[in-house]
Structures are given as C-alpha cells and as structure tokens.
Design a protein around this motif. Structure first.
Motif, mmCIF file in Angstrom:
data_model
loop_
_atom_site.group_PDB
_atom_site.id
_atom_site.type_symbol
_atom_site.label_atom_id
_atom_site.label_comp_id
_atom_site.label_asym_id
_atom_site.label_seq_id
_atom_site.Cartn_x
_atom_site.Cartn_y
_atom_site.Cartn_z
ATOM 1 N N TYR A 37 65.491 -58.537 -19.489
ATOM 2 C CA TYR A 37 65.392 -59.761 -18.680
ATOM 3 C C TYR A 37 66.136 -60.981 -19.225
ATOM 4 C CZ TYR A 37 61.815 -57.013 -16.369
ATOM 5 O OH TYR A 37 61.150 -56.017 -15.706
ATOM 6 N N PHE A 45 66.393 -57.498 -11.168
ATOM 7 C CA PHE A 45 65.028 -57.112 -10.794
ATOM 8 C C PHE A 45 64.685 -57.661 -9.399
ATOM 9 C CE2 PHE A 45 60.494 -57.630 -10.315
ATOM 10 C CZ PHE A 45 60.135 -56.292 -10.388
ATOM 11 N N ILE A 48 65.977 -55.340 -6.978
ATOM 12 C CA ILE A 48 65.150 -54.115 -6.904
ATOM 13 C C ILE A 48 63.992 -54.333 -5.931
ATOM 14 C CG2 ILE A 48 63.453 -52.733 -8.217
ATOM 15 C CD1 ILE A 48 65.321 -52.847 -10.609
ATOM 16 N N TYR A 54 61.878 -49.173 -3.121
ATOM 17 C CA TYR A 54 60.943 -49.773 -4.089
ATOM 18 C C TYR A 54 59.782 -50.414 -3.330
ATOM 19 C CZ TYR A 54 59.383 -51.929 -8.426
ATOM 20 O OH TYR A 54 58.638 -52.286 -9.525
ATOM 21 N N GLY A 161 52.880 -57.494 -10.058
ATOM 22 C CA GLY A 161 54.105 -56.694 -10.070
ATOM 23 C C GLY A 161 53.952 -55.322 -10.710
ATOM 24 N N ASN A 166 54.206 -51.257 -17.767
ATOM 25 C CA ASN A 166 55.334 -51.125 -18.694
ATOM 26 C C ASN A 166 54.876 -51.133 -20.155
ATOM 27 O OD1 ASN A 166 57.071 -53.281 -16.428
ATOM 28 N ND2 ASN A 166 57.279 -51.077 -16.519
ATOM 29 N N THR A 213 68.834 -50.015 -9.629
ATOM 30 C CA THR A 213 67.961 -49.720 -10.775
ATOM 31 C C THR A 213 68.799 -49.228 -11.964
ATOM 32 O OG1 THR A 213 66.275 -49.115 -9.162
ATOM 33 C CG2 THR A 213 65.806 -48.582 -11.461
ATOM 34 N N PHE A 216 70.216 -52.284 -13.503
ATOM 35 C CA PHE A 216 69.139 -52.989 -14.218
ATOM 36 C C PHE A 216 68.876 -52.298 -15.559
ATOM 37 C CE2 PHE A 216 64.419 -53.090 -14.886
ATOM 38 C CZ PHE A 216 64.251 -54.455 -15.075
ATOM 39 N N GLU A 282 62.095 -47.669 -20.806
ATOM 40 C CA GLU A 282 60.919 -48.218 -20.112
ATOM 41 C C GLU A 282 59.989 -47.075 -19.709
ATOM 42 O OE1 GLU A 282 60.458 -51.589 -16.671
ATOM 43 O OE2 GLU A 282 61.531 -49.811 -16.045
HETATM 44 C C1 AVI Z 1 58.516 -55.008 -13.821
HETATM 45 N N1 AVI Z 1 58.061 -53.645 -13.642
HETATM 46 C C2 AVI Z 1 56.693 -53.597 -13.097
HETATM 47 C C3 AVI Z 1 58.984 -52.778 -12.892
HETATM 48 C C4 AVI Z 1 58.348 -51.373 -12.717
HETATM 49 O O1 AVI Z 1 58.330 -50.896 -11.578
HETATM 50 O O2 AVI Z 1 57.847 -50.810 -13.697
HETATM 51 C C5 AVI Z 1 60.322 -52.694 -13.596
HETATM 52 C C6 AVI Z 1 61.259 -51.720 -12.963
HETATM 53 N N2 AVI Z 1 61.976 -50.835 -13.616
HETATM 54 C C7 AVI Z 1 62.714 -50.152 -12.767
HETATM 55 N N3 AVI Z 1 62.461 -50.581 -11.558
HETATM 56 C C8 AVI Z 1 61.563 -51.590 -11.625
#
Ligand code: AVI
Ligand code: SAH
Length: 322
Positions: A37, A45, A48, A54, A161, A166, A213, A216, A282
């Motif tokens: 970030y 983001f 996304i 999403y 969110g 995470n 994504t 990102f 992640e």
């Molecule tokens: C910020 N977080 C909740 C997103 C998630 O869905 O875990 C980050 C993300 N990574 C890839 N897409 C979105």
C-alpha cells in the motif's frame, strides 16, 4: 477540523528493512501484505473493489447501505467512529451519514499505513460532513494501536473490508486482544469478514480477467524497488492465487518465471530465485459465524450482532468486551 498524526518514521523504515530481509532470507520466501500500500498500491486496491469478480466490497456496501442505522443503534449511538485500515473510506460514508442523521456524529478517526490516501480521505470528509472533526493516524496498526486518541463518549471501532483476513491466526489474536483493551464498557467493534464459499468464486475474485489483482500483487516489488533500492523486474514474476480449503484462506503468491538474482542496495543483499519458485505475499482468510465466535471468545470479546448480505457472502459483526 483535521489533525493527522504521522507515525511512519525512521522506526518504520527500519521495521520494513528488517521484515523484508527476514522474509526474503526465509524458505519459502514471504513478504507482508502491508507493503502493497504505497499510493499506487492503494489506487490499485480501489480498482480491485470495482471489479466484477471481486464481490466482498459490493456485499459489504450493500449491508452498510441497508443496515447502518440498525448497526449504530445496536452499538449505542456512538459519537466517535475509529476506522482501522480506512483507505478511501468509500463504504464508511454509510455509517457516517447514519450517525449524522441520528445527530450523534462528532469525530472520525481514520487509521491507515498510507499517508496519501488518509490525507485525501480526511479532506473529502470534512467537506462532505460539515462540523466533523477528523483526527487521523498514519501508522502500522499492528504496532501503534495504542496511539489512537482517547475521546469523550461512546466509540465504535470499525475494521472493514475483510482486512482481518490478511492476518495470520496468531497476529489476529494479538490484534483483537489489543482492540479489546481499547474498548470501554459501552464501546463496540464492527468487523467485516468474507465468508467461506465455493472455490470457483473465491479463486476468480483473486484472479480477475483484467489483471488488476496481478498488478496489485506485483506492486509490492515496485515498493521494494522504490524504498529499498531493489531491482526486481516485475515482468519476471507471475501472480498466483489459490484457495487452501484446509486453512480456509486464499493463498496469494508471486512465482518467479526464470532463474534470477535480485539486488536490494538498501539492504546490501542479493537474493536468488529459481524458475517456478513461489513467494507468498498475502493470505486472505474466509470465516464462518462459528469460527468467528470462537476467535472473539479467545480475545475476550462476545458477538452482539451479525449482519449479512442477502446471498450470505459476507458478514459484518458487532462485538464488545465480555
Ligand atoms: C484488503 N484485503 C481485505 C483484500 C483481500 O481481499 O484480502 C486485499 C486483496 N488482495 C487481493 N485482492 C484483494
Ligand atoms: N477499508 C477499506 C480499505 C481496505 S484495503 C475497504 O474496505 O475498502 C486495506 C487497507 O488497510 C489499506 O488502506 C491499507 O493501506 C491498510 N493497511 C494494511 N495493512 C496495514 C497496517 N499494518 N497498518 C495500517 N494500515 C494498514
């Protein structure tokens, strides 16, 4: 009307250097998602959240749109909203508007690691909500949670969110215990969590057809290039996102497309990747109500409200100290 406290100092740079060195020297290699970030990462983001695949943002927005007044009522009409990982606070407007309409809105405290987006959001909100006091905090919420300003009156701490997903279980437990310690007797936590669903929908949410994504995910390499003098070639890695059903989480990685050496001048470090090697960047944990109740109980919290979208894709839960 706006006061923003920035706690990203030499300390934060040293923490990043230490984290990245440890992560790149570990096997398998790993980088922490908080390093996605910078300004570009925050903007990616935001893109996304608008992708057709999403669903979490849309589901959370639908709940807030329909039920903010009910949520705030159940939380005892707080005058202060603290938001962890606030970003653009796009969905938060539903809560702020419901607080304004109920006549309770006084203070908003955005807490985020990205200074640019926190400043931008604060400026927008004081225009949109005349009389609102914004007391922001730019920091790593895992390190500096106790710097959140005390306020008079009732507070609600929102963590929206699905960002709690995470964190690894041990980090999540420590984090919730620290939040519990911040909650006074009339205060509540409002937590957004993505719910377990079929693999196809989960995996397509993290493998979008427009490749946002992937951009990102790779942005973490650009952050390392800019902040640690690294020479990652973003084209030499590909985005990988799979659902791990046993651990109940998405597992997001970067896979090296070739044998390569990467130099990080800022760390005086050279790291080798072999072709096909994967580095985790992640996790994104998915929950059930039962699992969340036991997570809360472990941190001294009790569930007081459960709000889902019509498809049961996503939940906002309200809890307070036992
Ligand atoms: C910020 N977080 C909740 C997103 C998630 O869905 O875990 C980050 C993300 N990574 C890839 N897409 C979105
Ligand atoms: N709450 C927003 C943004 C979610 S994206 C939404 O629901 O759309 C995750 C946000 O958490 C980003 O704005 C990111 O900058 C912030 N963040 C991630 N890790 C953080 C950390 N360790 N400390 C503070 N903020 C963090």
């Amino acid at each position: 009307m706006i006061a923003i406290d920035v706690h990203l100092d030499a300390d934060a740079a040293a923490t990043m250097a230490r984290d990245v060195r440890a992560g790149l020297c570990a096997y398998p290699k790993e980088l922490a998602p908080k390093y996605f970030y910078d300004d570009r990462g925050s903007r990616l983001f935001e893109r996304i959240t608008e992708l057709p695949e999403y669903y979490p943002t849309r589901a959370e927005r639908a709940i807030l749109d329909q039920r903010s007044a009910e949520i705030l009522d159940a939380a005892g009409a707080p005058g202060t909203l603290v938001e962890l990982g606030s970003g653009s606070a796009a969905k938060t407007r539903h809560l702020l508007s419901a607080m304004r309409d109920a006549g309770s809105l006084e203070t908003y405290v955005p807490v985020d690691i990205s200074e640019e987006i926190t400043q931008r959001t604060a400026n927008e909100l004081v225009d949109e909500y005349p009389g609102l006091s914004v007391r922001g905090l730019v920091c790593d919420f895992e390190q500096h949670l106790e710097r959140i300003p005390d306020g008079d009156g009732r507070r609600m701490i929102a963590f929206l969110g699905g960002t709690i997903g995470n964190l690894y279980p041990r980090q999540r437990h420590a984090f919730l215990e620290r939040i519990a310690a911040l909650l006074g007797s009339g205060d509540h936590l409002l937590l957004g969590t993505d719910l377990i669903k079929d693999r196809t929908r989960l995996e397509s949410a993290y493998n979008d057809s427009a490749g946002v994504t992937a951009d990102f995910n790779k942005n973490v390499l650009a952050v390392l290039n800019n902040q640690l003098g690294a020479d990652f070639d973003l084209e030499a890695f590909e985005h990988v996102a799979r659902y791990d059903a046993e651990a109940e989480r998405m597992d997001i990685r970067l896979r090296s497309l070739c044998d390569q050496d990467v130099r990080l001048d800022g760390l005086d470090l050279e790291i080798a990747f072999v072709a096909g090697e994967e580095m985790r960047t992640e996790i994104s944990t998915k929950f059930t109500r039962e699992r969340l109740e036991s997570v809360y109980a472990g941190a001294g919290l009790e569930l007081r409200g459960w709000f889902t979208d019509p498809a049961d894709d996503y939940a906002l839960s309200l809890s307070r100290v036992v």
